[in-house]
Design an enzyme around this catalytic site. Structure first.
Site, mmCIF file in Angstrom:
data_model
loop_
_atom_site.group_PDB
_atom_site.id
_atom_site.type_symbol
_atom_site.label_atom_id
_atom_site.label_comp_id
_atom_site.label_asym_id
_atom_site.label_seq_id
_atom_site.Cartn_x
_atom_site.Cartn_y
_atom_site.Cartn_z
ATOM 1 N N GLU A 1 -3.312 3.208 -8.217
ATOM 2 C CA GLU A 1 -2.536 2.181 -7.521
ATOM 3 C C GLU A 1 -2.432 0.961 -8.429
ATOM 4 O O GLU A 1 -3.450 0.407 -8.839
ATOM 5 C CB GLU A 1 -3.244 1.802 -6.219
ATOM 6 C CG GLU A 1 -2.483 0.773 -5.433
ATOM 7 C CD GLU A 1 -3.177 0.412 -4.122
ATOM 8 O OE1 GLU A 1 -4.376 0.090 -4.155
ATOM 9 O OE2 GLU A 1 -2.512 0.456 -3.076
ATOM 10 N N CYS B 1 0.832 -1.205 0.000
ATOM 11 C CA CYS B 1 0.000 0.000 0.000
ATOM 12 C C CYS B 1 0.865 1.252 0.000
ATOM 13 O O CYS B 1 0.473 2.293 -0.510
ATOM 14 C CB CYS B 1 -0.925 -0.002 1.208
ATOM 15 S SG CYS B 1 -0.047 -0.214 2.760
HETATM 16 P P1 NAD Z 1 -9.279 -6.220 -1.380
HETATM 17 O O1 NAD Z 1 -9.947 -4.929 -1.138
HETATM 18 O O2 NAD Z 1 -9.611 -6.968 -2.597
HETATM 19 O O3 NAD Z 1 -9.554 -7.228 -0.157
HETATM 20 C C1 NAD Z 1 -9.142 -6.938 1.156
HETATM 21 C C2 NAD Z 1 -9.947 -7.782 2.124
HETATM 22 O O4 NAD Z 1 -11.305 -7.320 2.108
HETATM 23 C C3 NAD Z 1 -10.024 -9.259 1.760
HETATM 24 O O5 NAD Z 1 -10.033 -10.010 2.945
HETATM 25 C C4 NAD Z 1 -11.352 -9.357 1.019
HETATM 26 O O6 NAD Z 1 -11.895 -10.664 1.039
HETATM 27 C C5 NAD Z 1 -12.197 -8.382 1.819
HETATM 28 N N1 NAD Z 1 -13.314 -7.777 1.087
HETATM 29 C C6 NAD Z 1 -13.373 -7.429 -0.218
HETATM 30 N N2 NAD Z 1 -14.568 -6.858 -0.493
HETATM 31 C C7 NAD Z 1 -15.264 -6.823 0.674
HETATM 32 C C8 NAD Z 1 -16.564 -6.357 1.048
HETATM 33 N N3 NAD Z 1 -17.388 -5.797 0.150
HETATM 34 N N4 NAD Z 1 -16.951 -6.483 2.330
HETATM 35 C C9 NAD Z 1 -16.117 -7.022 3.254
HETATM 36 N N5 NAD Z 1 -14.891 -7.510 2.949
HETATM 37 C C10 NAD Z 1 -14.465 -7.404 1.677
HETATM 38 O O7 NAD Z 1 -7.700 -5.933 -1.292
HETATM 39 P P2 NAD Z 1 -6.484 -6.898 -1.577
HETATM 40 O O8 NAD Z 1 -6.347 -7.070 -3.052
HETATM 41 O O9 NAD Z 1 -6.519 -8.094 -0.705
HETATM 42 O O10 NAD Z 1 -5.281 -5.998 -1.009
HETATM 43 C C11 NAD Z 1 -4.749 -4.942 -1.716
HETATM 44 C C12 NAD Z 1 -5.298 -3.596 -1.287
HETATM 45 O O11 NAD Z 1 -5.118 -3.407 0.116
HETATM 46 C C13 NAD Z 1 -4.547 -2.464 -1.947
HETATM 47 O O12 NAD Z 1 -5.453 -1.489 -2.384
HETATM 48 C C14 NAD Z 1 -3.663 -1.926 -0.838
HETATM 49 O O13 NAD Z 1 -3.267 -0.591 -0.981
HETATM 50 C C15 NAD Z 1 -4.535 -2.119 0.353
HETATM 51 N N6 NAD Z 1 -3.727 -2.115 1.566
HETATM 52 C C16 NAD Z 1 -3.779 -1.014 2.379
HETATM 53 C C17 NAD Z 1 -2.956 -0.950 3.511
HETATM 54 C C18 NAD Z 1 -2.971 0.250 4.415
HETATM 55 O O14 NAD Z 1 -2.401 0.162 5.504
HETATM 56 N N7 NAD Z 1 -3.568 1.341 4.022
HETATM 57 C C19 NAD Z 1 -2.111 -2.021 3.814
HETATM 58 C C20 NAD Z 1 -2.098 -3.121 2.952
HETATM 59 C C21 NAD Z 1 -2.921 -3.167 1.829
#
Ligand code: NAD
Length: 493
Positions: free
Chosen positions: A395, A298
């Site tokens: 991103e 991120c």
């Molecule tokens: P994602 O949004 O696809 O999924 C993240 C989590 O949310 C997963 O466990 C997924 O199953 C769950 N999820 C997805 N849709 C949901 C919904 N509608 N309701 C509830 N849960 C839901 O993200 P990803 O591909 O796993 O990770 C990458 C993203 O995470 C990137 O955008 C990255 O920047 C972000 N990230 C942010 C930080 C931070 O500290 N700001 C840290 C790490 C990753």
């Protein structure tokens, strides 16, 4: 093949749960393990178990002592150290180079130790209210916490949430990303061995459906979500709408009202290299900023701004360094670039490169898929793009760094760094303190690294601004996320 299952009320749940799916190795696309997803009923039972652990008369939740939680968290961190290699191998199954995975385990241990040290030092305030009154605040755990984590740092990000949440005495349910559940399950098993009672730390496996059921459950008091900005927005609207998940009794307690949330979302982070920077040192950090964890970070420093006077020289240094990054088997300790997490990530990242090329971008190094099997993308540097082009603004979550046109002064660099919708992190490399101070004051991000990048010690909070979310992980601020204040005002008789 190994079958992974959810943990409900401290017990691994068997075939009564939801459907099974196979997760493939990103190294060669072969089946790696099977996951049996949680059912809606599992979600409900887990929330009930967490409520009972929190409210019950046992040794957790509202009635537990800080000293007890301190000892449990410290013991957990020690067990994690004993399982260091096993935890790192579980992380590396997702394509993360094992050397980075070991560093993630160490950082997770540090995180648990930091919050163990705070568990018995949580307190409110007393006020000089005069002889007639006693007035003070109490600090209480929030209750049942739903914790949803992404795939890119499964163990570390679960630790960033669990350590402060458990230190404060909450009962927690973690929903890891569908691709990377293993290390979270191990963490829960180790927590049980360290003394966490049933219901204090459950794990629900599955994708967005299970996450949404957890977020919408009316008896979850607090949701802490890390993931993409798009999914975070959906979670925020679920929390605001107060869906009662069919449980009228629990819904009545919350009266359908909105519940507190921490949203840690996406980032598009700028790195500024000024004319007077130590270029050798900056080069090491800039390459790490852009390419560690294959850019699936991120905080990835994927938007590079270089001062005109050092632009060509520094870019040559970076290109030389990037060519030395070893791409390959994540289990090989010398590998720096493993595969992306899955096929969808691969096509998304290649799509960004293709569209940028179509719009006139120049690929200076990399730009292609590495081999036919597996989801490897070459570490890539792209230039000749407008500041507001897709590749410079969105991103990407892949090993791509975009070099923008050179800047002439720090004011211009900061202005251009701020021109994305995100506000997570930024980096500046400079010796002159005036430029550095100007950048620190004016960058619209929750974190600023100066002459280093990516290091996140547990005492410093990380939290996004703008589309990068709200709330904080780590630092004393994380304890605020997982506690509530109660004011007490007593008229003395
Ligand atoms: P994602 O949004 O696809 O999924 C993240 C989590 O949310 C997963 O466990 C997924 O199953 C769950 N999820 C997805 N849709 C949901 C919904 N509608 N309701 C509830 N849960 C839901 O993200 P990803 O591909 O796993 O990770 C990458 C993203 O995470 C990137 O955008 C990255 O920047 C972000 N990230 C942010 C930080 C931070 O500290 N700001 C840290 C790490 C990753």
């Amino acid at each position: 093949m190994r079958v992974l299952r959810s943990v409900v009320n401290g017990i691994v749940v068997n075939a009564s749960a939801g459907p099974s799916r196979v997760v493939c190795s990103p190294v060669d696309g072969s089946p790696a393990f099977t996951v049996q997803d949680a059912s809606r009923d599992d979600v409900h039972r887990s929330v009930l178990a967490a409520r009972s652990a929190f409210e019950g008369g046992g040794d957790w939740g509202r009635r537990s002592t800080g000293a007890h939680r301190r000892d449990m968290l410290w013991e957990l961190s020690s067990l994690m150290l004993k399982e260091r290699s096993a935890l790192a191998e579980q992380e590396a199954v997702s394509g993360k180079p094992v050397t980075d995975a070991l560093a993630d385990v160490d950082a997770s241990v540090e995180c648990f130790r930091f919050f163990a040290g705070l568990a018995d030092k949580l307190h409110g305030r007393t006020f000089a209210a005069g002889a007639s009154h006693r007035s003070y605040t109490l600090r209480e755990p929030v209750g049942v916490c739903g914790l949803i984590t992404p795939f890119n740092y499964p163990l570390l990000l679960a630790s960033w949430k669990l350590a402060p949440a458990l230190a404060a005495g909450n009962a927690c349910i973690v929903k890891p990303a569908p691709q990377t559940p293993s290390s979270t399950l191990t963490l829960a098993a180790l927590a049980r061995r360290a003394g966490a009672p049933a219901g204090a730390l459950d794990v629900l496996l599955g994708g967005s459906d299970i996450g949404a059921w957890l977020a919408a459950h009316p008896d979850v008091d607090k949701l802490s979500f890390t993931g993409s900005t798009a999914a975070g927005a959906r979670v925020a609207s679920l929390l605001a709408s107060g869906d009662n998940a069919g449980d009228a009794a629990a819904a009545a307690q919350h009266a359908g009202g909105p519940r507190p949330a921490t949203l840690e979302l996406g980032g598009k982070n700028s790195v500024l290299v000024c004319a007077d920077a130590d270029l050798d040192a900056a080069c090491t950090h800039v390459v790490d900023a852009g390419f560690s964890n294959m850019g699936q970070n991120c905080c990835a420093g994927s938007r590079l701004l270089l001062h005109r006077s050092i632009h060509d020289r520094f870019l040559d240094m970076v290109l030389e360094r990037v060519k030395t990054l070893k791409v390959g088997d994540p289990m090989d300790p010398s590998t720096r670039i493993g595969p992306l997490v899955d096929e969808a990530a691969l096509s998304r990242v290649l799509g960004f490169i293709e569209r940028a090329k179509r719009d006139g971008a120049k690929v200076l190094v990399g730009g292609k898929r590495v081999q036919s099997k597996g989801y490897f993308v070459e570490p890539t540097i792209v230039t000749n793009v407008a500041d507001d082009s897709e590749i410079a603004m969105e991103e990407i979550f892949g090993p791509i760094v975009t070099v923008l046109a050179p800047f002439d002064d720090i004011q211009e660099a900061v202005l251009r760094a701020n021109q994305t919708r995100y506000g997570l992190a930024a980096g500046i490399f400079a010796r002159d303190t005036t430029s550095t101070e100007y950048a620190i004051s004016n960058l619209k991000t929750g974190f600023v690294w100066v002459n280093n990048y990516n290091d996140c010690p547990p005492f410093l909070s990380l939290g996004g601004r703008k589309a990068s979310g709200y709330g904080y992980e780590m630092g004393m601020e994380a304890l605020d996320e997982f506690t509530k204040k109660k004011s007490v005002h007593i008229l003395l008789q």
